[in-house]
Design an enzyme around this catalytic site. Structure first.
Site, PDB file in Angstrom:
ATOM      1  N   GLU A 158       0.806  -1.229   0.000  1.00 37.23           N
ATOM      2  CA  GLU A 158       0.000   0.000   0.000  1.00 37.23           C
ATOM      3  C   GLU A 158       0.840   1.281   0.000  1.00 37.23           C
ATOM      4  O   GLU A 158       0.582   2.198   0.771  1.00 37.23           O
ATOM      5  CB  GLU A 158      -0.964  -0.003   1.190  1.00 37.23           C
ATOM      6  CG  GLU A 158      -1.883  -1.215   1.173  1.00 37.23           C
ATOM      7  CD  GLU A 158      -2.898  -1.243   2.317  1.00 37.23           C
ATOM      8  OE1 GLU A 158      -2.737  -0.448   3.269  1.00 37.23           O
ATOM      9  OE2 GLU A 158      -3.828  -2.056   2.255  1.00 37.23           O
ATOM     10  N   GLU A 265      -5.176 -11.058  -1.785  1.00 40.14           N
ATOM     11  CA  GLU A 265      -6.007 -10.953  -0.570  1.00 40.14           C
ATOM     12  C   GLU A 265      -7.487 -10.987  -0.936  1.00 40.14           C
ATOM     13  O   GLU A 265      -8.287 -10.201  -0.440  1.00 40.14           O
ATOM     14  CB  GLU A 265      -5.701  -9.644   0.167  1.00 40.14           C
ATOM     15  CG  GLU A 265      -4.251  -9.430   0.480  1.00 40.14           C
ATOM     16  CD  GLU A 265      -3.986  -8.191   1.330  1.00 40.14           C
ATOM     17  OE1 GLU A 265      -4.933  -7.664   1.946  1.00 40.14           O
ATOM     18  OE2 GLU A 265      -2.825  -7.763   1.365  1.00 40.14           O
TER      19      GLU A 265
HETATM   20  C1  GLA Z   1      -4.669  -4.947   4.088  1.00 38.98           C
HETATM   21  C2  GLA Z   1      -3.415  -5.730   4.469  1.00 38.98           C
HETATM   22  C3  GLA Z   1      -3.711  -7.091   5.006  1.00 38.98           C
HETATM   23  C4  GLA Z   1      -4.864  -7.099   5.981  1.00 38.98           C
HETATM   24  C5  GLA Z   1      -6.051  -6.418   5.337  1.00 38.98           C
HETATM   25  C6  GLA Z   1      -7.298  -6.467   6.160  1.00 38.98           C
HETATM   26  O1  GLA Z   1      -5.189  -5.348   2.901  1.00 38.98           O
HETATM   27  O2  GLA Z   1      -2.553  -5.863   3.385  1.00 38.98           O
HETATM   28  O3  GLA Z   1      -2.574  -7.589   5.630  1.00 38.98           O
HETATM   29  O4  GLA Z   1      -4.490  -6.486   7.170  1.00 38.98           O
HETATM   30  O5  GLA Z   1      -5.693  -5.073   5.058  1.00 38.98           O
HETATM   31  O6  GLA Z   1      -7.147  -6.013   7.457  1.00 38.98           O
END
Ligand code: GLA
Length: 372
Positions: A158, A265
């Site tokens: 991020e 994710e």
């Molecule tokens: C982000 C992070 C993850 C997780 C998610 C949800 O996407 O990359 O590691 O913590 O948030 O909490």
């Protein structure tokens, strides 16, 4: 109700809750097997998910693991120089025992950097040099420990901000180290394990502005010879956006740069980005979710540059979308319900693998209604 009837009702409830476990997870098709010829299908776990029948479920359904929290910097190095690998080791060892791959997540993230990173021993703000040294040490120790056993790392998480001129988030990393901190993190990771595939991981990667920025940052890395191998697309999405065609187009753009695409994710909320529940009955929403999962997996399957797809959680009982400030809204973002029974979404993903069409009679779980 008499006490005997209450006890009987409780026993019945308990039996229903346990039933799927007792019958074993192997009575359903395996995602790992369905996609074995294309890419590993993975899941985010906590070490406690690897025990007993839940562990058997994980090993049957998935071909890859990522630590939901156990490999984030505060878990691995809560105090400077004091590493705690207990949880991460359990995950990596489980994967090795079951012939699974591991994605490492994550080496640098603005949301989870322990405070000690930023403080000098005298209590003043740490200098740029000290923070770089700490970053190098963290990455060398962690990536070095799992060299050869963790095949892919989300090196940075991020870091993109399309509202910024240089496309980088104005966080402490950017402020303290300057814009080349991303490059440094990748170089440290590559030094520690030259065979690991290294990813820049982010959310909303298909949105035009974010996608442009991500491409710009990654092109800069490539031009400077930085060892970056792919884009990690978090894919915390919902049942209406993004369109499968947008995903295809975004992935194609990164593939043209010679990069891999990994879905890192994945989950699919029944709520939109403004956290408003999509209209429709529970059954309609779960059916839309199944169709969208199926369409997206058809895209993933058709693209040779997609080299891994990971779900963010085992089941709807384990999702961050129904925890903390989001608790109680009855989201159902994953393929398995709270009892680890397949949802319509699971059968959509299985269908997209091309292994046959019809959902076995009675196989779709009778999930309790969504609480709101
Ligand atoms: C982000 C992070 C993850 C997780 C998610 C949800 O996407 O990359 O590691 O913590 O948030 O909490």
């Amino acid at each position: 109700m008499t006490r005997a009837r209450i006890a009987a009702a409780l026993a019945l409830g308990l039996a229903a809750a346990c039933a799927p476990f007792e019958r074993g997870p192997e009575r359903y098709p395996s995602l790992a097997q369905a996609y074995a010829a294309r890419f590993p299908v993975g899941v985010a776990v906590e070490p406690r998910h690897l025990e007993g029948m839940e562990g058997r479920f994980v090993a049957w359904q998935f071909a890859s693991l990522v630590a939901e929290n156990a490999m984030k910097p505060p878990a691995l190095q809560p105090r400077e120089g004091e590493f705690d690998f207990a949880g991460a080791d359990r995950i990596v060892d489980f994967a090795a025992r079951h012939g699974m791959r591991v994605r490492g997540h994550t080496l640098l993230w603005h949301e989870q950097t322990p405070d000690w990173f930023w403080r000098a021993p005298d209590g003043r703000p740490a200098s740029r040099e000290l923070v770089v040294e700490r970053l190098r040490n963290h990455i060398a120790t962690v990536v070095g420990r799992y060299r050869g056993r963790v095949q892919a790392w989300d090196v940075v998480n991020e870091v993109i901000d399309p509202a910024r001129e240089d496309c980088l988030r104005a966080d402490r990393w950017r402020e303290t180290l300057g814009p080349d901190y991303v490059e440094q993190a990748f170089r440290f990771a590559h030094e520690a394990d030259p065979s690991a595939r290294l990813f820049i991981n982010d959310f909303y990667t298909t949105q035009p502005a974010r996608r442009r920025c991500l491409a710009r940052v990654v092109e800069g890395l490539i031009v400077r010879g930085v060892p970056v191998h792919g884009i990690g697309h978090q894919m915390h999405i919902d049942i209406a956006t993004p369109e499968p065609a947008e995903v295809d187009e975004a992935f194609a753009q990164f593939a043209r740069l010679g990069l891999e695409n990994q879905v890192t994710e994945m989950d699919m909320s029944l709520h939109d980005a403004a956290r408003k529940r999509h209209p429709g009955s529970d059954a309609e929403l779960l059916a839309s979710q199944a169709r969208r999962y199926q369409a997206l997996f058809a895209v993933f399957r058709a693209r040779a540059d997609v080299t891994s797809v990971t779900f963010w959680g085992l089941s709807d009982a384990h999702s961050w979308l129904d925890r903390g400030e989001l608790a109680g809204r009855g989201d159902r973002p994953l393929l398995f319900d709270a009892r680890l029974e397949p949802k319509p979404a699971f059968w959509g993903v299985i269908r997209a693998a091309g292994g046959g069409g019809a959902v076995p009679a009675g196989a779709v779980s009778q999930s309790p209604p969504i609480s709101r």
